[in-house]
Scaffold this active site. Structure first.
Site, PDB file in Angstrom:
ATOM      1  CE  LYS A 174      -1.703   3.075   1.799  1.00 45.10           C
ATOM      2  NZ  LYS A 174      -1.427   4.454   1.301  1.00 45.10           N
ATOM      3  CD  GLU A 177      -2.395   8.634   0.716  1.00 48.10           C
ATOM      4  OE1 GLU A 177      -1.407   7.878   0.860  1.00 48.10           O
ATOM      5  OE2 GLU A 177      -3.112   8.996   1.670  1.00 48.10           O
ATOM      6  CB  CYS A 282      13.243   9.276   7.713  1.00 47.53           C
ATOM      7  SG  CYS A 282      14.273   7.944   7.121  1.00 47.53           S
TER       8      CYS A 282
END
Ligand code: NAD
Length: 499
Positions: A174, A177, A282
């Site tokens: 996933k 988006e 990050c």
């Protein structure tokens, strides 16, 4: 008509059926370039069913065959690197050379996964008792899922699916988006490389898709990378549903600059690590901690002109230091933090808030910002800004610098710049952070070591890629075997012991 991005299930691209969509922007122009389908629960369940069916045969393939798919995939991605990098930059906004790096650091984990026949070798002990041998096996978990962030749309999906699939699992990705096209293309290339249909599926979506993966009993493990609040939610919810979970969250990476450091090297390192990819990493350095007044003044003298001279450009400009940030929402959040820093009393010595990119006036561009005299009680110090903003916190001595890093709630990466071996060694031993650089500003471990932060930057026991990934994506079975020649007649009623 706006392009629609669906899902990749059972080896094929499928249009979404939920009727819900998210906008995919071109951060250079601010235009919506595509609509991505946001999967409904039923679409994710169909992908899980597909994966569960495909996984059984995939796990039965010998590991050499699984490795060959990885070798072929390496080849295909390498051949297509330039167009993949262009696609990546067009949705994310990072520069083309940086997109090449994003793909390359993912491929290095695919290279690691090519060694799966060796990595899956178990242990064997001969003659642990009369006629008794004992051995351990590493077996795949079944269907596993990965939920990934926008900032490395090639690297982090590959970090997840390459070791998982090589271990014999089926995978549901996933992706973010915000930039789903590269993960979709990578899944197609895995099928072209010979992966059976259904072993790698991509479902695009938001919380509804994620919650389905977290609660469906057929999903055995979840790997997440993203912000800490969501990481914590995924860790708790996945664990409550009996899954193996590891989650990697946000960061506030410090770089301690000792008085004996080469100040030009330290300033260059801060510029690259603080502003590269517009600070949307990050492992970006977002806090510089010069030790002592003299070091602080010398560092600021070098830093200010370098921040002022940053070359910002569209992602297609190979000479640019960095491109636009990912969305207008991200731009507003970053500018908001700079406004807040001024209110909190920090000195904004370089202000890039009003930067406008000529010819790209509606793009999500921001100039570099530099704060001096930031203190540990300020929100701009405590919270992750995730933009081209560097905060300088002046420490009076080494102990204060170390304490700042140790007391911060995040613990992803940290660096020390020094020529003093004793100081570097002490720092590496005592700092409470998962990844440490000595004169290395972005100490991302190579593929054959594992990657992960401490404190609120990492949730779960095992890290990503390297040896930990093989442990995470397999379960251990230990077999004790005895053949009839070693078996005495008569039942045994006490717990077996080997004397
Ligand atoms: P994010 O947390 O907004 O999103 C990450 C993923 O979670 C996406 O796939 C998103 O769709 C999903 N998600 C978002 N909200 C959700 C919700 N309420 N419920 C369920 N799922 C949800 O992160 P991002 O903005 O895409 O990425 C930036 C963040 O990721 C930064 O905090 C950065 O430090 C972190 N990051 C960490 C690492 C690491 O290894 N520690 C690596 C890269 C990025």
């Amino acid at each position: 008509m706006t392009r629609e991005i669906g899902h990749f299930v059972g080896g094929k691209t499928q249009a979404g059926t939920s009727g819900r969509f998210g906008d995919v922007f071109d951060p250079n122009t601010g235009d919506v370039q595509a609509k991505v389908s946001l999967a409904a629960r039923s679409e994710v369940e169909a992908a899980i069913a597909n994966a569960a069916e495909a996984q059984v045969e995939w796990a039965a393939q010998n590991p050499q065959k699984r490795a060959r798919v990885m070798f072929k995939f390496l080849d295909l991605v390498t051949q297509e690197k330039e167009s993949l990098a262009e696609l990546l930059s067009s949705e994310h906004g990072k520069t083309l050379p940086d997109s090449h790096g994003d793909i390359q650091r993912g491929l290095e984990v695919v290279e690691f996964a090519c060694g799966i026949p060796h990595l899956l070798k178990g242990e064997y002990s001969e003659g642990v008792g009369p006629g008794i041998d004992m051995y351990s096996l590493r077996q795949p978990l079944g269907v596993v899922a990965g939920i990934t962030p926008f900032n490395f749309p090639a690297m982090i999906p590959m970090w997840k699916f390459a070791p998982a699939i090589a271990c014999g699992n089926a995978f549901i990705l996933k992706p973010s988006e915000r930039d789903p096209s590269v993960p979709m293309r990578l899944a197609e290339l895995m099928i072209e490389a010979g992966l059976p249909e259904g072993v790698l599926n991509v479902v695009n979506g938001d919380k509804e898709a994620v919650d389905t993966l977290l609660t469906d009993p057929r999903v055995q493990a979840i790997g997440f990378v993203g912000s800490s609040a969501i990481a914590e939610y995924i860790y708790a919810t996945g664990a409550a549903h009996g899954k193996r979970v590891h989650c990697f969250g946000g960061a506030k990476n410090h770089m301690i600059v000792m008085p004996d450091a080469d100040m030009t090297q330290a300033a260059d390192a801060l510029i690259g690590a603080g502003y590269g990819s517009a600070g949307e990493r990050c492992m970006a350095v977002s806090v510089a901690v010069p030790v002592g007044q003299q070091a602080a003044d010398a560092l600021m003298e070098k830093l200010i002109p370098k921040v002022e001279a940053l070359k910002i450009g569209p992602s297609s400009d190979r000479e640019a230091d960095y491109g636009p940030v990912v969305t207008q929402q991200a731009l507003d959040r970053i500018r908001g933090y700079v406004d807040l820093g001024i209110k909190e009393g920090a000195d904004l010595v370089v202000d890039g808030r009003d930067f406008v990119m000529q010819g790209y006036e509606n793009g999500f561009f921001m100039g570099g910002c530099l704060f001096d005299n930031v203190t540990s009680d300020m929100r701009i110090y405590k919270e992750e800004i995730f933009g081209p903003v560097l905060s300088v916190v002046r420490a009076k001595d080494y102990d204060e610098g170390l304490r700042l890093a140790n007391e911060h709630e995040y613990g992803n990466g940290v660096a020390i710049y020094t020529r003093d071996g004793d100081a570097a060694r002490d720092f590496a031993a005592r700092v409470q952070i998962g990844m440490v650089g000595v004169n290395v500003p972005i100490p991302v471990p190579l593929a054959y070591y594992s990657f992960g932060g401490w404190k609120r930057s990492g949730f779960g026991d095992l890290n990503q890629h390297g040896p930990d990934s093989v442990k995470f994506y397999t379960k251990t079975k230990t077999v004790t075997s005895r053949w009839p020649s070693g078996i005495k007649d008569g039942a045994e009623f006490v717990i077996p012991t080997m004397r």
